[in-house]
Scaffold this active site. Structure first.
Site, short mmCIF file in Angstrom:
data_model
loop_
_atom_site.label_atom_id
_atom_site.label_comp_id
_atom_site.label_asym_id
_atom_site.label_seq_id
_atom_site.Cartn_x
_atom_site.Cartn_y
_atom_site.Cartn_z
N ASP A 68 1.21 -0.95 0.03
CA ASP A 68 -0.18 0.06 -0.21
C ASP A 68 1.08 1.01 0.18
O ASP A 68 1.00 2.23 0.85
CB ASP A 68 -0.77 0.13 0.80
CG ASP A 68 -1.68 -1.24 0.96
OD1 ASP A 68 -1.79 -1.68 0.31
OD2 ASP A 68 -2.18 -1.20 2.40
N GLU A 276 -11.13 -0.17 -2.79
CA GLU A 276 -10.90 0.34 -2.19
C GLU A 276 -9.66 1.00 -3.19
O GLU A 276 -9.11 1.10 -3.91
CB GLU A 276 -10.07 -1.20 -1.05
CG GLU A 276 -9.62 -1.86 -2.29
CD GLU A 276 -8.91 -3.05 -0.75
OE1 GLU A 276 -8.96 -3.10 0.13
OE2 GLU A 276 -8.15 -3.52 -1.26
O1 FUB Z 1 -3.31 -3.74 3.31
C1 FUB Z 1 -4.69 -3.71 4.13
C2 FUB Z 1 -5.34 -3.68 2.85
O2 FUB Z 1 -5.57 -4.46 1.69
C3 FUB Z 1 -5.60 -2.59 2.65
O3 FUB Z 1 -6.00 -0.99 3.33
C4 FUB Z 1 -5.90 -2.31 1.05
O4 FUB Z 1 -5.89 -1.58 -0.26
C5 FUB Z 1 -5.22 -3.42 0.42
O5 FUB Z 1 -3.96 -3.58 -0.13
#
Ligand code: FUB
Length: 377
Positions: A68, A276
């Site tokens: 991320d 997301e």
């Molecule tokens: O790293 C945890 C979660 O996985 C992140 O918040 C999302 O965007 C995904 O990459």
């Protein structure tokens, strides 16, 4: 969700070789600074047997697992604010419990291709009074002589909230505010400051990120992860930040993402709808909002005339990486544009990822060329 996560690695056929290739990293590392010479792009995998995939670019660090990556240029230097993946021994479940991260490290480099420095622990979950578990994808901004680190973490009731921590240095240590940001929820904060100095906080993620459980300020833990296919897809959220950068200056609004006919994307449109990992950048006066489509594993983008949208879907930035999640950031540095992203090259495991960078190229009309992060030889 669990079924989807397993099936993608299986379908791509990358699961087994890369599971065997794991163990390159320690799951915990010391808090002291370390510097890593960045291997050249198209690295070691290229010399492996013909059956193995070739990765477009190399992991930026190999001593810890990172994911991320939110990259920013502060004072001419590139700083990366990633998640710090660990193997906490927690069983994979539909809510992503196995992503059980506990601290953040900041990485930095003079320029892409240069040495990468790991500045050690910048913030630890034990120093966030309201946090319970799962320190997920952060972002950062510099304003008023202060560096602000925005982060999602589950509170004592297991509800994701957003927190903010501050430092006089881009690499920390950061001190967390005693409470979550009022009115904040879900995951994946991203801060964007426009030319007029106004900062905006974008956030949200469905499924394990809990965004579907929110109606206005009401939280309902019983809401199912998937919406009906014909429903308007849940949008990310945005709010203006107040001058102190620690609270919202206005209401939280839902960002609209439209198709080519000006209609909102539908929940069943899983190759285009928001899941997301949103990121806002500006290019030639237009606002580019990019994000992950989650279960279809794409990084896509939409373009608008205002920072708060609406945004019109334009295309795919990056095809699926190895691993279930895909998450990115986009910056300009020394006249070139770059995308920071992650995959699971080092471990072959969903929850043990490594951050990477490659150039982002645009056509003359501003549209973004699709990146293929790996090819089978
Ligand atoms: O790293 C945890 C979660 O996985 C992140 O918040 C999302 O965007 C995904 O990459």
């Amino acid at each position: 969700m669990l079924v989807s996560r397993l099936s993608k690695a299986h379908l791509l056929g990358f699961g087994l070789p890369l599971l065997l290739a794991g163990a390159a990293c320690q799951s915990n590392s010391s808090s002291s600074e370390t510097t890593t010479a960045q291997p050249a792009a198209a690295d070691s995998a290229a010399t492996a047997t013909a059956a193995k995939p070739k990765f477009l670019s190399a992991p930026l660090v190999r001593d810890i697992y990172t994911a991320d990556p939110s990259a920013h240029v502060f004072g001419g230097r590139i700083y990366i604010y990633p998640s710090h993946d660990i193997d906490a021994g927690i069983k994979e479940d539909d809510n992503g419990a196995h992503f059980a991260m506990r601290d953040y490290h900041v990485l930095s480099m003079d320029s892409v291709g240069g040495k990468v420095t790991d500045h050690g622990v910048a913030l630890d979950i034990k120093d966030i009074p309201w946090a319970k578990r799962q320190l997920w994808a952060p972002d950062a901004e510099f304003k008023n002589g202060t560096y602000y680190l925005y982060f999602p973490v589950k509170d004592k009731q297991d509800v994701f909230r957003l927190g903010v921590a501050t430092s006089t240095s881009p690499t920390g240590p950061f001190k967390a505010d005693p409470k979550p940001m009022a009115g904040s929820y879900s995951i994946d904060p991203n801060v964007f400051t426009d030319a007029d100095g106004q900062s905006y906080l974008y956030f949200g993620g469905i499924w394990g990120g809990q965004l579907q459980r929110w109606r206005g300020t009401q939280y309902d833990s019983t809401v199912a992860p998937n919406q009906p296919a014909q429903a308007v897809a849940i949008g990310p959220r945005v709010a203006r930040l107040s001058k102190d950068m620690r609270s919202f200056a206005g209401p939280v609004t839902e960002v609209q993402i439209l198709d080519e006919n000006g209609k909102p994307l539908l929940a069943g449109d899983t190759k285009r709808r928001f899941f997301e990992g949103g990121w806002l950048h500006k290019y030639q006066g237009k606002y580019y909002y990019s994000y992950s489509t989650g279960d279809t594993h794409l990084l896509v983008y939409a373009v608008g005339d205002k920072p708060t949208g609406p945004f019109t879907y334009k295309g795919v930035i990056m095809n699926p990486v190895q691993g279930w999640t895909t998450h990115h950031s986009i910056i300009e540095h020394k006249g070139k544009w770059y995308i920071f992203y992650h995959d699971t090259e080092l471990s072959g495991k969903t929850h043990l990822r490594n951050v990477k960078v490659t150039e982002l190229k645009r056509r003359p009309d501003g549209s973004i060329e699709t990146i293929e992060p790996m090819v089978t030889q």
